[in-house]
Design a protein around this motif. Structure first.
Motif, PDB file in Angstrom:
ATOM      1  N   ARG A  53      -1.738  22.199  52.178  1.00 11.44           N
ATOM      2  CA  ARG A  53      -0.687  22.825  51.899  1.00 11.44           C
ATOM      3  C   ARG A  53      -0.779  23.435  50.316  1.00 11.44           C
ATOM      4  NH1 ARG A  53       1.104  17.644  53.495  1.00 11.44           N
ATOM      5  NH2 ARG A  53       1.811  17.117  51.405  1.00 11.44           N
ATOM      6  N   ALA A  54      -1.713  22.826  49.730  1.00  6.31           N
ATOM      7  CA  ALA A  54      -1.892  23.398  48.326  1.00  6.31           C
ATOM      8  C   ALA A  54      -2.552  24.689  48.112  1.00  6.31           C
ATOM      9  CB  ALA A  54      -2.995  22.403  47.436  1.00  6.31           C
ATOM     10  N   LEU A  55      -3.079  25.378  49.163  1.00  8.93           N
ATOM     11  CA  LEU A  55      -3.754  26.674  49.474  1.00  8.93           C
ATOM     12  C   LEU A  55      -2.619  27.754  49.742  1.00  8.93           C
ATOM     13  CD1 LEU A  55      -6.763  25.611  51.219  1.00  8.93           C
ATOM     14  CD2 LEU A  55      -6.747  26.089  48.896  1.00  8.93           C
ATOM     15  N   PHE A  56      -1.438  27.337  50.168  1.00  5.33           N
ATOM     16  CA  PHE A  56      -0.415  28.315  50.419  1.00  5.33           C
ATOM     17  C   PHE A  56       0.923  28.075  49.945  1.00  5.33           C
ATOM     18  CE2 PHE A  56      -3.862  27.872  53.661  1.00  5.33           C
ATOM     19  CZ  PHE A  56      -4.184  29.087  53.815  1.00  5.33           C
ATOM     20  N   ARG A  57       1.856  28.966  49.970  1.00  5.56           N
ATOM     21  CA  ARG A  57       3.131  28.891  49.602  1.00  5.56           C
ATOM     22  C   ARG A  57       3.932  29.715  50.501  1.00  5.56           C
ATOM     23  NH1 ARG A  57       5.368  33.045  46.844  1.00  5.56           N
ATOM     24  NH2 ARG A  57       4.114  34.566  45.990  1.00  5.56           N
ATOM     25  N   VAL A  58       5.014  29.175  50.938  1.00  5.01           N
ATOM     26  CA  VAL A  58       5.908  29.770  51.796  1.00  5.01           C
ATOM     27  C   VAL A  58       7.276  30.321  51.185  1.00  5.01           C
ATOM     28  CG1 VAL A  58       7.181  29.544  53.716  1.00  5.01           C
ATOM     29  CG2 VAL A  58       5.209  28.516  53.839  1.00  5.01           C
ATOM     30  N   ASP A  59       7.593  31.593  51.162  1.00  2.00           N
ATOM     31  CA  ASP A  59       8.779  32.057  50.599  1.00  2.00           C
ATOM     32  C   ASP A  59      10.124  31.554  51.689  1.00  2.00           C
ATOM     33  OD1 ASP A  59      11.319  34.014  50.496  1.00  2.00           O
ATOM     34  OD2 ASP A  59       9.981  34.917  48.967  1.00  2.00           O
ATOM     35  N   ALA A  60      10.856  30.772  51.114  1.00  2.00           N
ATOM     36  CA  ALA A  60      12.019  29.945  51.646  1.00  2.00           C
ATOM     37  C   ALA A  60      13.017  31.028  52.376  1.00  2.00           C
ATOM     38  CB  ALA A  60      12.752  29.120  50.839  1.00  2.00           C
ATOM     39  N   GLY A  61      13.158  32.098  51.707  1.00  2.00           N
ATOM     40  CA  GLY A  61      14.044  33.056  52.479  1.00  2.00           C
ATOM     41  C   GLY A  61      13.448  33.988  53.609  1.00  2.00           C
ATOM     42  N   SER A  69      -3.726  29.239  45.948  1.00  2.00           N
ATOM     43  CA  SER A  69      -5.142  29.031  45.436  1.00  2.00           C
ATOM     44  C   SER A  69      -6.366  29.840  46.028  1.00  2.00           C
ATOM     45  CB  SER A  69      -5.248  27.472  45.735  1.00  2.00           C
ATOM     46  OG  SER A  69      -6.425  27.122  44.835  1.00  2.00           O
ATOM     47  N   GLY A  70      -7.284  29.910  45.330  1.00  2.00           N
ATOM     48  CA  GLY A  70      -8.639  30.398  46.152  1.00  2.00           C
ATOM     49  C   GLY A  70      -9.158  29.570  47.082  1.00  2.00           C
ATOM     50  N   LEU A  71      -9.743  30.142  48.003  1.00  2.00           N
ATOM     51  CA  LEU A  71     -10.155  29.591  49.167  1.00  2.00           C
ATOM     52  C   LEU A  71     -11.928  29.511  49.123  1.00  2.00           C
ATOM     53  CD1 LEU A  71      -8.708  31.759  52.019  1.00  2.00           C
ATOM     54  CD2 LEU A  71      -7.756  29.342  51.356  1.00  2.00           C
ATOM     55  N   ALA A  72     -12.420  28.395  49.646  1.00  2.00           N
ATOM     56  CA  ALA A  72     -13.894  28.201  49.550  1.00  2.00           C
ATOM     57  C   ALA A  72     -14.266  27.823  50.963  1.00  2.00           C
ATOM     58  CB  ALA A  72     -14.037  26.879  48.575  1.00  2.00           C
ATOM     59  N   HIS A  73     -14.686  28.816  51.670  1.00  4.04           N
ATOM     60  CA  HIS A  73     -15.242  28.504  53.195  1.00  4.04           C
ATOM     61  C   HIS A  73     -16.213  27.627  53.328  1.00  4.04           C
ATOM     62  CE1 HIS A  73     -13.102  32.449  54.812  1.00  4.04           C
ATOM     63  NE2 HIS A  73     -12.289  31.673  54.301  1.00  4.04           N
ATOM     64  N   THR A  75     -16.505  24.791  51.823  1.00  2.65           N
ATOM     65  CA  THR A  75     -15.733  23.594  51.790  1.00  2.65           C
ATOM     66  C   THR A  75     -15.203  23.032  53.092  1.00  2.65           C
ATOM     67  OG1 THR A  75     -15.576  23.613  49.394  1.00  2.65           O
ATOM     68  CG2 THR A  75     -14.046  22.208  50.633  1.00  2.65           C
ATOM     69  N   SER A  76     -14.400  24.243  53.616  1.00  2.00           N
ATOM     70  CA  SER A  76     -13.402  24.358  54.947  1.00  2.00           C
ATOM     71  C   SER A  76     -13.161  25.684  55.200  1.00  2.00           C
ATOM     72  CB  SER A  76     -12.282  23.436  54.815  1.00  2.00           C
ATOM     73  OG  SER A  76     -11.681  23.297  55.970  1.00  2.00           O
ATOM     74  N   ASP A  77     -13.420  26.186  56.295  1.00  2.00           N
ATOM     75  CA  ASP A  77     -13.483  27.240  56.893  1.00  2.00           C
ATOM     76  C   ASP A  77     -11.916  27.572  57.918  1.00  2.00           C
ATOM     77  OD1 ASP A  77     -14.436  26.516  59.179  1.00  2.00           O
ATOM     78  OD2 ASP A  77     -15.885  28.006  59.206  1.00  2.00           O
ATOM     79  N   THR A  78     -11.345  26.398  57.776  1.00  3.52           N
ATOM     80  CA  THR A  78     -10.223  26.096  58.799  1.00  3.52           C
ATOM     81  C   THR A  78      -9.081  25.543  58.220  1.00  3.52           C
ATOM     82  OG1 THR A  78     -11.617  26.301  60.649  1.00  3.52           O
ATOM     83  CG2 THR A  78      -9.306  25.376  61.022  1.00  3.52           C
ATOM     84  N   HIS A  79      -7.842  25.997  58.277  1.00  5.37           N
ATOM     85  CA  HIS A  79      -6.869  25.227  57.486  1.00  5.37           C
ATOM     86  C   HIS A  79      -5.579  25.500  58.336  1.00  5.37           C
ATOM     87  CE1 HIS A  79      -9.117  25.257  53.520  1.00  5.37           C
ATOM     88  NE2 HIS A  79      -9.304  26.618  54.111  1.00  5.37           N
ATOM     89  N   LEU A  80      -4.836  24.384  58.408  1.00  6.76           N
ATOM     90  CA  LEU A  80      -3.655  24.134  59.282  1.00  6.76           C
ATOM     91  C   LEU A  80      -2.599  24.072  58.342  1.00  6.76           C
ATOM     92  CD1 LEU A  80      -2.204  23.570  61.889  1.00  6.76           C
ATOM     93  CD2 LEU A  80      -2.330  21.035  61.417  1.00  6.76           C
ATOM     94  N   LEU A  81      -1.606  25.006  58.551  1.00  8.18           N
ATOM     95  CA  LEU A  81      -0.389  25.151  57.808  1.00  8.18           C
ATOM     96  C   LEU A  81       0.806  24.988  58.648  1.00  8.18           C
ATOM     97  CD1 LEU A  81       0.936  25.497  54.723  1.00  8.18           C
ATOM     98  CD2 LEU A  81       0.960  27.873  55.414  1.00  8.18           C
ATOM     99  N   ALA A  82       1.819  24.008  58.541  1.00  9.14           N
ATOM    100  CA  ALA A  82       2.845  24.149  59.515  1.00  9.14           C
ATOM    101  C   ALA A  82       4.003  24.481  58.637  1.00  9.14           C
ATOM    102  CB  ALA A  82       3.205  22.574  60.177  1.00  9.14           C
ATOM    103  N   VAL A  83       4.848  25.404  59.184  1.00  5.00           N
ATOM    104  CA  VAL A  83       6.265  25.884  58.522  1.00  5.00           C
ATOM    105  C   VAL A  83       7.195  25.640  59.643  1.00  5.00           C
ATOM    106  CG1 VAL A  83       7.517  27.852  57.526  1.00  5.00           C
ATOM    107  CG2 VAL A  83       4.822  27.652  57.609  1.00  5.00           C
ATOM    108  N   SER A  84       8.387  24.993  58.867  1.00  2.96           N
ATOM    109  CA  SER A  84       9.390  24.814  59.536  1.00  2.96           C
ATOM    110  C   SER A  84      10.792  25.544  59.233  1.00  2.96           C
ATOM    111  CB  SER A  84       9.923  23.178  59.795  1.00  2.96           C
ATOM    112  OG  SER A  84      10.024  22.902  58.281  1.00  2.96           O
ATOM    113  N   ALA A  85      11.719  25.563  59.978  1.00  7.39           N
ATOM    114  CA  ALA A  85      12.736  26.315  59.719  1.00  7.39           C
ATOM    115  C   ALA A  85      14.001  25.637  59.823  1.00  7.39           C
ATOM    116  CB  ALA A  85      12.790  27.874  60.484  1.00  7.39           C
TER     117      ALA A  85
END
Length: 85
Positions: A53-61, A69-73, A75-85
């Motif tokens: 979650r710290a790597l991404f931000r979601v525009d609420a509107g 934030s910067g990525l470091a493959h 460290t991890s090359d796969t990330h899960l981000l879940a967005v709800s509405a």
């Protein structure tokens, strides 16, 4: 109670050299509640780690996702981000 809008699953590849604030993708949901048609997007904290979650931000509107934030493959090359509405 109105049914919550569903957000489609999206798989995105982001280059490791992507810059902070670069556009990653957009998610979309449609309200089934005609009395409250406005959609607000947010990270679903129950389905993604704090580190991811710290790597991404979601525009609420808009549902647009940006790199926060910067990525470091190495460290991890796969990330899960879940967005709800």
């Amino acid at each position: 109670a109105a049914e919550a809008p569903a957000v489609e699953n999206v798989t995105v590849r982001v280059r490791e050299d992507a810059l902070v604030d670069d556009f990653v993708c957009a998610v979309f949901a449609q309200s089934k509640d005609l009395a409250q048609p406005h959609i607000t997007y947010a990270m679903d904290t129950s389905r993604a780690s704090a580190a991811d979650r710290a790597l991404f931000r979601v525009d609420a509107g808009t549902g647009e996702v940006f790199l926060a934030s910067g990525l470091a493959h190495a460290t991890s090359d796969t990330h899960l981000l879940a967005v709800s509405a």
